[in-house]
Design an enzyme around this catalytic site. Structure first.
Site, mmCIF file in Angstrom:
data_model
loop_
_atom_site.group_PDB
_atom_site.id
_atom_site.type_symbol
_atom_site.label_atom_id
_atom_site.label_comp_id
_atom_site.label_asym_id
_atom_site.label_seq_id
_atom_site.Cartn_x
_atom_site.Cartn_y
_atom_site.Cartn_z
ATOM 1 N N CYS A 9 0.870 -1.185 0.000
ATOM 2 C CA CYS A 9 0.000 0.000 0.000
ATOM 3 C C CYS A 9 0.905 1.233 0.000
ATOM 4 C CB CYS A 9 -0.996 -0.031 1.156
ATOM 5 S SG CYS A 9 -0.261 0.002 2.801
ATOM 6 N N ASN A 12 2.162 1.535 4.391
ATOM 7 C CA ASN A 12 2.450 0.276 5.101
ATOM 8 C C ASN A 12 2.150 0.372 6.599
ATOM 9 O OD1 ASN A 12 5.315 -1.947 5.694
ATOM 10 N ND2 ASN A 12 3.217 -2.487 5.247
ATOM 11 N N CYS A 14 -1.559 0.819 7.352
ATOM 12 C CA CYS A 14 -3.005 0.544 7.450
ATOM 13 C C CYS A 14 -3.398 -0.691 6.637
ATOM 14 C CB CYS A 14 -3.825 1.757 6.980
ATOM 15 S SG CYS A 14 -3.559 3.245 7.960
ATOM 16 N N ARG A 15 -3.519 -0.554 5.318
ATOM 17 C CA ARG A 15 -4.102 -1.630 4.518
ATOM 18 C C ARG A 15 -3.209 -2.858 4.380
ATOM 19 N NH1 ARG A 15 -5.078 2.033 -0.525
ATOM 20 N NH2 ARG A 15 -3.165 2.875 0.392
ATOM 21 N N SER A 16 -1.957 -2.665 3.949
ATOM 22 C CA SER A 16 -1.136 -3.866 3.705
ATOM 23 C C SER A 16 -0.781 -4.611 5.002
ATOM 24 C CB SER A 16 0.094 -3.554 2.847
ATOM 25 O OG SER A 16 0.950 -2.626 3.444
ATOM 26 N N ASP A 121 -8.454 3.937 1.142
ATOM 27 C CA ASP A 121 -7.448 4.139 2.186
ATOM 28 C C ASP A 121 -8.111 4.645 3.467
ATOM 29 O OD1 ASP A 121 -5.249 4.680 3.712
ATOM 30 O OD2 ASP A 121 -4.084 5.456 2.032
HETATM 31 P P1 4NP Z 1 -1.861 2.902 3.980
HETATM 32 O O1 4NP Z 1 -2.460 4.289 4.508
HETATM 33 O O2 4NP Z 1 -1.283 3.173 2.616
HETATM 34 O O3 4NP Z 1 -3.038 1.990 3.914
HETATM 35 O O4 4NP Z 1 -0.821 2.487 4.994
HETATM 36 C C1 4NP Z 1 -1.711 5.475 4.602
HETATM 37 C C2 4NP Z 1 -0.962 5.710 5.714
HETATM 38 C C3 4NP Z 1 -0.242 6.893 5.823
HETATM 39 C C4 4NP Z 1 -0.287 7.812 4.814
HETATM 40 C C5 4NP Z 1 -1.045 7.568 3.676
HETATM 41 C C6 4NP Z 1 -1.742 6.393 3.572
HETATM 42 N N1 4NP Z 1 0.416 9.033 4.915
HETATM 43 O O5 4NP Z 1 0.274 9.892 4.026
HETATM 44 O O6 4NP Z 1 1.187 9.214 5.859
#
Ligand code: 4NP
Length: 147
Positions: A9, A12, A14-16, A121
Protein backbone atom coordinates in the site's frame (compact mmCIF):
# COMPACT_ATOMS: atom_id res chain seq x y z
CA UNK A 1 3.50 -22.34 -7.50
CA UNK A 2 3.22 -19.27 -5.32
CA UNK A 3 5.47 -19.56 -2.29
CA UNK A 4 5.81 -15.89 -1.34
CA UNK A 5 3.41 -12.97 -1.32
CA UNK A 6 4.00 -9.27 -0.68
CA UNK A 7 1.12 -6.86 -0.02
CA UNK A 8 1.79 -3.23 -0.93
CA UNK A 9 0.00 0.00 0.00
CA UNK A 10 1.16 3.60 0.36
CA UNK A 11 2.26 3.95 3.96
CA UNK A 12 2.45 0.28 5.10
CA UNK A 13 0.68 1.18 8.32
CA UNK A 14 -3.00 0.54 7.45
CA UNK A 15 -4.10 -1.63 4.52
CA UNK A 16 -1.14 -3.87 3.71
CA UNK A 17 -0.40 -4.72 7.37
CA UNK A 18 -4.05 -5.75 7.73
CA UNK A 19 -3.78 -7.90 4.60
CA UNK A 20 -0.57 -9.46 5.91
CA UNK A 21 -2.17 -10.23 9.28
CA UNK A 22 -5.33 -11.71 7.75
CA UNK A 23 -3.46 -13.81 5.19
CA UNK A 24 -1.19 -15.27 7.86
CA UNK A 25 -4.34 -16.77 9.39
CA UNK A 26 -5.83 -17.98 6.11
CA UNK A 27 -2.91 -19.30 4.07
CA UNK A 28 -0.62 -22.29 4.50
CA UNK A 29 2.20 -21.67 7.02
CA UNK A 30 4.56 -22.47 4.11
CA UNK A 31 3.56 -19.28 2.28
CA UNK A 32 6.00 -16.45 3.04
CA UNK A 33 3.95 -13.29 3.59
CA UNK A 34 5.16 -9.72 4.03
CA UNK A 35 3.97 -6.18 3.40
CA UNK A 36 5.58 -2.89 2.37
CA UNK A 37 4.73 0.66 1.36
CA UNK A 38 5.54 2.57 -1.79
CA UNK A 39 6.34 5.56 0.46
CA UNK A 40 8.93 5.71 3.22
CA UNK A 41 7.36 8.23 5.64
CA UNK A 42 6.41 5.57 8.17
CA UNK A 43 9.42 3.22 7.89
CA UNK A 44 10.00 1.53 11.24
CA UNK A 45 6.54 2.42 12.59
CA UNK A 46 4.03 -0.04 14.00
CA UNK A 47 0.67 -0.24 12.21
CA UNK A 48 -1.76 2.63 12.84
CA UNK A 49 -3.42 2.13 16.25
CA UNK A 50 -6.87 2.06 14.60
CA UNK A 51 -5.73 -0.75 12.27
CA UNK A 52 -4.31 -2.64 15.24
CA UNK A 53 -7.61 -2.23 17.11
CA UNK A 54 -9.93 -3.50 14.35
CA UNK A 55 -7.52 -6.36 13.68
CA UNK A 56 -7.36 -7.34 17.37
CA UNK A 57 -11.17 -7.25 17.61
CA UNK A 58 -11.28 -9.99 14.96
CA UNK A 59 -8.40 -12.03 16.38
CA UNK A 60 -5.49 -10.78 14.29
CA UNK A 61 -2.43 -9.50 16.15
CA UNK A 62 -0.55 -7.16 13.82
CA UNK A 63 1.22 -5.22 16.60
CA UNK A 64 4.68 -6.65 15.91
CA UNK A 65 4.73 -5.56 12.26
CA UNK A 66 6.96 -2.63 11.31
CA UNK A 67 6.59 -0.54 8.19
CA UNK A 68 9.18 -0.62 5.43
CA UNK A 69 9.42 0.72 1.90
CA UNK A 70 9.28 -1.56 -1.14
CA UNK A 71 12.80 -2.35 -2.34
CA UNK A 72 14.24 -3.52 -5.66
CA UNK A 73 15.01 -6.84 -3.96
CA UNK A 74 11.31 -7.45 -3.44
CA UNK A 75 10.82 -7.88 -7.19
CA UNK A 76 13.54 -10.53 -7.18
CA UNK A 77 12.37 -12.38 -4.08
CA UNK A 78 8.56 -12.49 -4.17
CA UNK A 79 6.43 -14.64 -6.49
CA UNK A 80 3.39 -12.43 -6.13
CA UNK A 81 3.11 -8.71 -5.28
CA UNK A 82 -0.40 -7.36 -4.73
CA UNK A 83 -1.10 -3.62 -4.71
CA UNK A 84 -4.01 -2.29 -2.65
CA UNK A 85 -5.03 0.35 -5.21
CA UNK A 86 -4.33 1.54 -8.74
CA UNK A 87 -1.96 4.26 -7.57
CA UNK A 88 0.10 1.73 -5.61
CA UNK A 89 0.24 -0.46 -8.76
CA UNK A 90 1.34 2.50 -10.88
CA UNK A 91 4.06 3.31 -8.35
CA UNK A 92 5.29 -0.29 -8.44
CA UNK A 93 5.42 -0.13 -12.24
CA UNK A 94 7.71 2.92 -11.99
CA UNK A 95 10.25 0.96 -9.95
CA UNK A 96 13.34 0.18 -12.11
CA UNK A 97 13.28 -3.38 -10.75
CA UNK A 98 9.66 -3.97 -11.92
CA UNK A 99 8.55 -6.70 -12.45
CA UNK A 100 11.60 -8.90 -11.81
CA UNK A 101 10.42 -12.44 -11.18
CA UNK A 102 7.26 -11.29 -9.48
CA UNK A 103 3.72 -11.38 -10.78
CA UNK A 104 2.48 -7.91 -9.89
CA UNK A 105 -1.26 -7.24 -9.77
CA UNK A 106 -3.98 -5.30 -8.00
CA UNK A 107 -5.32 -7.04 -4.87
CA UNK A 108 -9.13 -6.98 -5.28
CA UNK A 109 -9.20 -7.80 -9.03
CA UNK A 110 -6.65 -10.57 -8.41
CA UNK A 111 -9.10 -12.00 -5.86
CA UNK A 112 -11.79 -11.96 -8.55
CA UNK A 113 -13.68 -9.01 -7.10
CA UNK A 114 -14.90 -6.47 -9.63
CA UNK A 115 -16.16 -3.68 -7.42
CA UNK A 116 -14.55 -1.79 -5.89
CA UNK A 117 -11.20 -2.20 -7.62
CA UNK A 118 -9.29 -0.23 -4.98
CA UNK A 119 -9.16 -0.85 -1.25
CA UNK A 120 -10.11 2.66 -0.07
CA UNK A 121 -7.45 4.14 2.19
CA UNK A 122 -8.78 4.24 5.77
CA UNK A 123 -6.03 6.72 6.67
CA UNK A 124 -8.27 9.23 4.91
CA UNK A 125 -11.77 7.67 5.30
CA UNK A 126 -11.44 6.43 8.89
CA UNK A 127 -13.41 3.32 7.88
CA UNK A 128 -11.09 0.67 9.26
CA UNK A 129 -13.92 -1.86 9.76
CA UNK A 130 -15.02 -1.59 6.13
CA UNK A 131 -11.40 -1.89 5.03
CA UNK A 132 -10.95 -5.06 7.04
CA UNK A 133 -14.23 -6.50 5.65
CA UNK A 134 -12.91 -6.08 2.10
CA UNK A 135 -9.48 -7.44 2.98
CA UNK A 136 -10.94 -10.54 4.70
CA UNK A 137 -13.16 -11.29 1.69
CA UNK A 138 -10.31 -10.93 -0.79
CA UNK A 139 -7.76 -12.83 1.31
CA UNK A 140 -10.16 -15.77 1.72
CA UNK A 141 -10.56 -15.99 -2.06
CA UNK A 142 -6.82 -15.72 -2.70
CA UNK A 143 -5.98 -18.27 0.01
CA UNK A 144 -8.40 -20.70 -1.67
CA UNK A 145 -6.82 -20.02 -5.09
CA UNK A 146 -3.34 -20.68 -3.73
CA UNK A 147 -4.25 -24.05 -2.14
P1 4NP B 1 -1.86 2.90 3.98
O1 4NP B 1 -2.46 4.29 4.51
O2 4NP B 1 -1.28 3.17 2.62
O3 4NP B 1 -3.04 1.99 3.91
O4 4NP B 1 -0.82 2.49 4.99
C1 4NP B 1 -1.71 5.48 4.60
C2 4NP B 1 -0.96 5.71 5.71
C3 4NP B 1 -0.24 6.89 5.82
C4 4NP B 1 -0.29 7.81 4.81
C5 4NP B 1 -1.04 7.57 3.68
C6 4NP B 1 -1.74 6.39 3.57
N1 4NP B 1 0.42 9.03 4.92
O5 4NP B 1 0.27 9.89 4.03
O6 4NP B 1 1.19 9.21 5.86
Amino acid sequence: MTTSLLFVCLGNICRSPLAEGVMRHMASPDLRIDSAGTGDWHSGDAPDSRAQAVAAARGYDISAQRARQVSADDFAHFDLILAMDARNLDDLRQNPAFPGRAHVAQFLPYAGLASPLDVPDPWYSGDFDGTLDLIETACARIAAQLQ
